[in-house]
Design a protein around this motif. Structure first.
Motif, PDB file in Angstrom:
ATOM      1  N   TYR A 146       7.906  49.949 -15.428  1.00  0.00           N
ATOM      2  CA  TYR A 146       7.062  50.554 -14.381  1.00  0.00           C
ATOM      3  C   TYR A 146       5.597  50.637 -14.774  1.00  0.00           C
ATOM      4  CZ  TYR A 146       5.399  53.972 -11.005  1.00  0.00           C
ATOM      5  OH  TYR A 146       4.689  54.606 -10.032  1.00  0.00           O
ATOM      6  N   TYR A 168       1.965  52.264 -13.243  1.00  0.00           N
ATOM      7  CA  TYR A 168       1.400  53.151 -12.211  1.00  0.00           C
ATOM      8  C   TYR A 168       0.675  52.327 -11.151  1.00  0.00           C
ATOM      9  CZ  TYR A 168       1.805  56.963 -15.656  1.00  0.00           C
ATOM     10  OH  TYR A 168       2.233  57.886 -16.553  1.00  0.00           O
ATOM     11  N   LEU A 196      12.487  61.880 -17.222  1.00  0.00           N
ATOM     12  CA  LEU A 196      11.405  62.386 -16.370  1.00  0.00           C
ATOM     13  C   LEU A 196      10.324  63.112 -17.150  1.00  0.00           C
ATOM     14  CD1 LEU A 196      13.558  63.600 -13.360  1.00  0.00           C
ATOM     15  CD2 LEU A 196      12.292  61.479 -13.588  1.00  0.00           C
ATOM     16  N   SER A 197      10.724  63.993 -18.084  1.00  0.00           N
ATOM     17  CA  SER A 197       9.725  64.783 -18.822  1.00  0.00           C
ATOM     18  C   SER A 197       8.791  63.891 -19.621  1.00  0.00           C
ATOM     19  CB  SER A 197      10.401  65.750 -19.774  1.00  0.00           C
ATOM     20  OG  SER A 197      11.243  66.581 -19.068  1.00  0.00           O
ATOM     21  N   PHE A 203      10.330  56.816 -16.202  1.00  0.00           N
ATOM     22  CA  PHE A 203      10.979  56.816 -14.897  1.00  0.00           C
ATOM     23  C   PHE A 203      12.052  55.722 -14.795  1.00  0.00           C
ATOM     24  CE2 PHE A 203       6.686  58.536 -13.916  1.00  0.00           C
ATOM     25  CZ  PHE A 203       7.092  59.806 -13.570  1.00  0.00           C
ATOM     26  N   THR A 262       2.924  66.894 -19.380  1.00  0.00           N
ATOM     27  CA  THR A 262       3.266  65.470 -19.370  1.00  0.00           C
ATOM     28  C   THR A 262       3.923  65.090 -18.052  1.00  0.00           C
ATOM     29  OG1 THR A 262       3.667  65.648 -21.733  1.00  0.00           O
ATOM     30  CG2 THR A 262       4.483  63.674 -20.671  1.00  0.00           C
ATOM     31  N   GLU A 263       4.824  65.955 -17.611  1.00  0.00           N
ATOM     32  CA  GLU A 263       5.541  65.685 -16.369  1.00  0.00           C
ATOM     33  C   GLU A 263       4.559  65.635 -15.191  1.00  0.00           C
ATOM     34  OE1 GLU A 263       8.965  68.163 -16.595  1.00  0.00           O
ATOM     35  OE2 GLU A 263       9.488  67.727 -14.517  1.00  0.00           O
ATOM     36  N   LEU A 298       1.296  65.012 -15.250  1.00  0.00           N
ATOM     37  CA  LEU A 298       0.435  63.834 -15.320  1.00  0.00           C
ATOM     38  C   LEU A 298       1.180  62.607 -14.823  1.00  0.00           C
ATOM     39  CD1 LEU A 298      -1.323  64.381 -18.778  1.00  0.00           C
ATOM     40  CD2 LEU A 298      -2.449  64.296 -16.562  1.00  0.00           C
ATOM     41  N   ASN A 299       2.431  62.487 -15.227  1.00  0.00           N
ATOM     42  CA  ASN A 299       3.235  61.359 -14.753  1.00  0.00           C
ATOM     43  C   ASN A 299       3.366  61.381 -13.238  1.00  0.00           C
ATOM     44  OD1 ASN A 299       4.195  59.539 -16.787  1.00  0.00           O
ATOM     45  ND2 ASN A 299       5.140  61.306 -17.751  1.00  0.00           N
ATOM     46  N   LEU A 300       3.613  62.565 -12.702  1.00  0.00           N
ATOM     47  CA  LEU A 300       3.760  62.690 -11.256  1.00  0.00           C
ATOM     48  C   LEU A 300       2.481  62.292 -10.531  1.00  0.00           C
ATOM     49  CD1 LEU A 300       5.736  66.000 -10.680  1.00  0.00           C
ATOM     50  CD2 LEU A 300       6.413  63.710 -10.017  1.00  0.00           C
ATOM     51  N   PHE A 354       0.003  60.297 -11.533  1.00  0.00           N
ATOM     52  CA  PHE A 354      -0.317  58.866 -11.574  1.00  0.00           C
ATOM     53  C   PHE A 354       0.739  58.019 -10.856  1.00  0.00           C
ATOM     54  CE2 PHE A 354      -2.697  60.312 -15.446  1.00  0.00           C
ATOM     55  CZ  PHE A 354      -3.946  60.141 -14.880  1.00  0.00           C
ATOM     56  N   ALA A 355       1.992  58.450 -10.919  1.00  0.00           N
ATOM     57  CA  ALA A 355       3.046  57.665 -10.264  1.00  0.00           C
ATOM     58  C   ALA A 355       2.961  57.793  -8.752  1.00  0.00           C
ATOM     59  CB  ALA A 355       4.411  58.120 -10.763  1.00  0.00           C
ATOM     60  N   VAL A 357       0.434  59.282 -21.696  1.00  0.00           N
ATOM     61  CA  VAL A 357       0.337  59.105 -20.245  1.00  0.00           C
ATOM     62  C   VAL A 357      -1.094  58.762 -19.855  1.00  0.00           C
ATOM     63  CG1 VAL A 357       0.683  60.180 -17.997  1.00  0.00           C
ATOM     64  CG2 VAL A 357       2.214  60.740 -19.868  1.00  0.00           C
ATOM     65  N   LYS A 382      -1.918  55.253 -20.862  1.00  0.00           N
ATOM     66  CA  LYS A 382      -1.235  54.296 -19.958  1.00  0.00           C
ATOM     67  C   LYS A 382      -2.001  54.202 -18.632  1.00  0.00           C
ATOM     68  CE  LYS A 382       3.260  54.033 -17.503  1.00  0.00           C
ATOM     69  NZ  LYS A 382       3.777  52.688 -17.493  1.00  0.00           N
TER      70      LYS A 382
END
Lengths: 319, 587
Positions: free
Chosen positions: A61, A63, A280-281, A285, B109-110, B112-114, B116-117, B139, B142
């Motif tokens: 994946y 972004y 997830l954490s 993904f 972290t969670e 930031l991932n959310l 950007f995703a 993250v 990336k």
């Protein structure tokens, strides 16, 4: 040639007629179909449309590129999960917890419904029913917080009683040996009452004449339950059983996550909590989706098996 | 025919609705991307700044509103109206920009991932950027590599109060080379390091340690400042456990606790540590190994096991919330607490423990010494080696305005406005030219009136700088870090900070040097993953026997060294190899 043409024509007209009949019936019941429409749209938008996201399990994946344009990665995320040192432990924990729930929590609402069905005092029955439904509306966060307060080794009611009786305090919520009882008892407390609704409605469809006939044949209450009530609601039990097996790998994510403590970690890590922790954490993904897909496929297999078993033993199936 | 058309239309409508909803999300992300691209190419050259930390002479924008995500678990308290308050109004009058802040209550972290995703990105984000193996760092890197962040390299020099952000001394050489200027960024700069010290005096002393209820030490006749070793601490705690103390409500006590999720139980085992800036340990033969692989690591964790096993350390502390910990400390239920001293003191303020029971005032234990007998300190590197960071996602509506805002609040004038408010209303200048809160406000603070902070916050005072100051020069500028610190400083906290001071180590940390290991990305997915490590160590704390606990800890060491065909050993070999290339390597 002619025969084939005729057959095709006949078949074509047969399906054409059926299609016309279907349209006619839909039009006749158009208002009812209109009522269903929001649910169908909901299903398409929230259940079918996101399914394309499952392809994430086979991708690396990015972004920027999103799900559809990220590069393919084959089965690497599935391999990473299957070869991870925690794979068997997590699968075992999930199956054990789900199995225990199937063994104890699944029959609990049936038993409660049968008991409620025997209660003659209507007002008392309604009060008991209402009280048994209430825990269903309490979230797991609140339930576990309450449990923490009640069972705390520092000022919890249970441990205070134990101390007054001269006994040692026990860290119920954090000890391995009490983990399964806590899971099952809290699950029954929260869900059994609500689960009775469907069985109580099934019980209302049992003809009173059958009970009268059984009474004439000399059957007491217990025998009536075994030979009249249970056979009459076995269809409902069968359907609920198939659904329960289908959800076997779910094991109750929020409940288990909240009940996790360092000491029970080895037996409390289930597929869903594992996905949260390692997928997830950490922003993996693809890995989380691969585990989710793995779980879904396995659930489908289990559900198909349960359907077969139910078909043969209880003559009930959903497909 | 008509019926067929109707059915067809209905299906088409349904399909169109589904596609429209699907299209909405991709459409919005496309729009975001376009906006971001425009920003990337937008010129920011018009803004002119004056040198130093006085008011910045920037162009005034036409009421630009921006949003900043404060990506730190625990939320972020702001004025209830972030647009209409005195400070926001004054900043707007000066530069025409208003920033609204939003906190989070989940893992950084969670989140930031959310962000950007999903593509649902604000104009600016403040998040941890500890460098190296930190989850948030991975993250952010990336996101930068995948074009989700704006390059600020050419912009920073235009803003006088931000232009020194990449100077060695403010940040360490290692942090600069390996994280801020990560080789994979291709020469671009995406990170604005924040909360870096302007001077040595500006380094925050967090005052970590073990603290004990004052009456416990008095009753047992033990001077807590004489406790320097593990054995002395264990003896002290055992005596406290067995004495029969009660809390403020007359209930049974817990001998020792921590704050949320076991933070910071490691303070109890401080005596096992040595003065070091990384997780590497230098061995007798001069080579380096990883702390987790040593016997000392096992011994320090076995000490915590002992505390749990002997009913000294709170069994609930590893999964408890700060609220519960506050109750335990605030009611004097916990005789010992390990965390930052200010956290312990704040817990007692919530209940007014010191007013009702002044004898229960928590006092420092030790500070405990290092394993070699040297007094423990707060180790820092020259320049920050990792820091909070401000990043600018491609969704940023106006990069110039964002930087102009940050530049202004980093000037002495802007920072004074954010910290003290409007002169005459909430502060006045003293004879040394330093801003000081009005006496009436100070008196309320001294009397423990916590509502005064709420009132100041409603004026926009007291929260902006914490997440926008790049180089923190407040001590240098004003002689106090927080408003009122100089006048209402907590004397015992100041004394403890002096007893356990900040010490800067010079040199190049080996963990930064070893980041160039070719399989570092693979390694960090499991080797530096605290979740797995905590699972093992905390499980060991609850083992029935010491042997079982030791076995669990050894299992973790095996896990670390056996994954990916023994990749960790190759990493250690590499670290030792590259350590030979410099003579200023430190661990």
């Amino acid at each position: 040639m002619l025969g084939t043409a005729l057959t095709t024509q006949t078949t074509g007209s047969f399906f054409g007629k059926k299609r016309a009949d279907l349209k006619k019936r839909i039009w006749q019941h158009r208002w009812l179909y209109l009522f269903i429409l929001p649910c169908v749209i909901w299903l398409l938008v929230f259940c079918y449309y996101p399914m394309y996201g499952a392809t994430l399990a086979f991708k690396d994946y990015s972004y920027k590129l999103g799900i559809l344009n990220s590069p393919w990665a084959g089965l690497k995320h599935f391999r990473a999960f299957i070869y991870s040192p925690d794979f068997w432990r997590v699968i075992k924990n999930t199956l054990v917890i789900s199995g225990l729930k199937l063994l104890f929590s699944f029959p609990a609402p049936i038993l409660l419904a049968l008991l409620l069905n025997e209660v003659q005092a209507v007002r008392f029955k309604r009060v008991v029913q209402t009280f048994s439904y209430l825990p269903n509306f309490v979230s797991w966060v609140v339930v576990v917080s309450l449990m923490n307060v009640i069972f705390s080794p520092y000022g919890g009611v249970i441990n205070d009683l134990r101390k007054n009786a001269g006994l040692e305090t026990i860290f119920f919520m954090g000890s391995r040996e009490y983990f399964y009882p806590m899971v099952i008892l809290s699950d029954i407390w929260k869900n059994a009452g609500w689960g009775t609704i469907i069985y109580l409605s099934a019980l209302t469809s049992v003809s009173p004449e059958l009970y009268e006939a059984a009474a004439i044949d000399g059957a007491g209450r217990l025998k009536s339950t075994f030979y009249v009530t249970l056979p009459c609601i076995k269809g409902t039990i069968g359907i609920m059983f198939i659904n329960a097996v289908g959800g076997l790998l779910n094991a109750g994510f929020d409940q288990i996550l909240l009940l996790q403590q360092p000491d029970n970690q080895l037996i409390s890590d289930i597929l869903d909590t594992f996905v949260l922790k390692t997928g997830l954490s950490q922003g993996r993904f693809e890995y989380a989706t691969a585990i989710g897909l793995f779980k879904s496929v396995l659930s489908l297999v289990l559900m198909t098996l349960a359907n077969e078993v139910s078909k043969r033993t209880m003559e009930v199936s959903i497909f | 025919m008509y019926k067929l058309k109707w059915t067809g239309r209905a299906m088409a409508l349904g399909l169109a609705t589904t596609l429209m909803l699907a299209g909405c999300s991709s459409g919005s992300s496309a729009a975001t991307s376009t906006a971001g691209d425009n920003q990337t190419t937008a010129a920011a050259g018009e803004a002119s700044t004056i040198d130093g930390s006085t008011a910045t002479d920037t162009q005034k924008y036409d009421d630009v509103k921006l949003k900043m995500l404060i990506c730190w678990n625990g939320g972020f308290k702001t004025a209830s109206d972030q647009y209409n308050n005195e400070v926001a109004q004054a900043i707007r009058d000066k530069i025409g920009v208003t920033v609204e802040y939003e906190g989070i209550m989940m893992s950084e972290t969670e989140k930031l991932n959310l962000v950007f995703a999903s593509g649902d990105m604000p104009d600016m984000i403040n998040a941890p950027y500890w460098g190296g193996d930190g989850g948030e760092t991975a993250v952010i890197k990336k996101a930068a590599r995948e074009g989700q962040l704006l390059d600020i390299k050419d912009e920073l020099p235009k803003y006088a109060n931000l232009s020194d952000a990449y100077d060695v001394g403010i940040v360490s050489q290692a942090f600069l080379e390996n994280d801020l200027d990560d080789p994979t960024f291709g020469g671009a700069r995406y990170i604005l390091p924040q909360e870096t010290p302007g001077d040595v005096a500006d380094i925050t002393n967090w005052a970590y340690g073990v603290f004990v209820r004052g009456d416990v030490a008095d009753t047992l006749g033990i001077d807590p400042t004489t406790i320097k070793t593990t054995d002395q601490l264990l003896d002290f705690m055992t005596k406290a456990r067995d004495y029969g103390f009660k809390d403020v409500n007359g209930n049974d006590i817990i001998t020792a606790t921590t704050f949320h999720e076991g933070w910071d139980y490691g303070q109890y085992a401080m005596n096992f540590n040595s003065k070091q800036a990384t997780s590497f340990v230098k061995q007798d033969d001069g080579t380096y190994t990883y702390n987790t692989l040593t016997d000392n690591w096992i011994d320090s964790n076995l000490f915590i096991w002992k505390l749990v096993n002997e009913g000294i350390l709170d069994k609930e502390c590893f999964k408890q919330s700060d609220d519960l910990a506050n109750q335990k400390v605030g009611n004097g239920t916990a005789l010992f607490a390990a965390a930052q001293y200010s956290t312990v003191i704040n817990a007692t303020k919530l209940t007014g423990l010191y007013d009702s029971n002044p004898e229960m005032r928590y006092v420092p234990v030790g500070p405990l010494n290092y394993a070699d007998g040297e007094a423990s300190v707060q180790v820092e590197l020259k320049g920050r080696n990792g820091s909070p960071a401000i990043i600018f996602p491609t969704s940023n509506q106006n990069l110039e305005a964002s930087l102009a805002y940050l530049d202004y609040v980093n000037s002495e004038e802007g920072a004074r406005l954010c910290q003290y408010g409007i002169e005459g209303d909430t502060y006045e200048m003293n004879s040394e030219g330093q801003p000081r809160l009005l006496q009436s406000i100070l008196e309320r603070k001294q009397n423990g009136d916590t509502t005064v902070d709420d009132e100041l916050r409603e004026k926009g005072i007291g929260y902006i700088l914490g997440r926008t100051l790049q180089a923190d020069k407040r001590m240098t500028w004003w002689g106090e870090r927080g408003a009122g610190d100089a006048d209402v400083a907590i004397t015992e906290l100041v004394a403890y900070q002096e007893a356990r001071p900040v010490e800067q180590l010079a040199g190049y940390p080996i963990d930064k040097l070893a980041q160039s290991f070719e399989d570092y990305d693979t390694l960090k997915t499991y080797a530096f993953d605290d979740t797995t490590k905590n699972d093992y160590t905390q499980r060991a704390f609850f083992a029935d026997t010491e042997d079982e606990a030791r076995s669990i800890l050894e299992d973790y060491q095996d896990y670390l060294t056996s994954q990916e065909g023994g990749l960790f050993q190759k990493y250690l070999d590499y670290a030792n190899e590259v350590a030979k290339t410099r003579d200023d390597v430190i661990n």
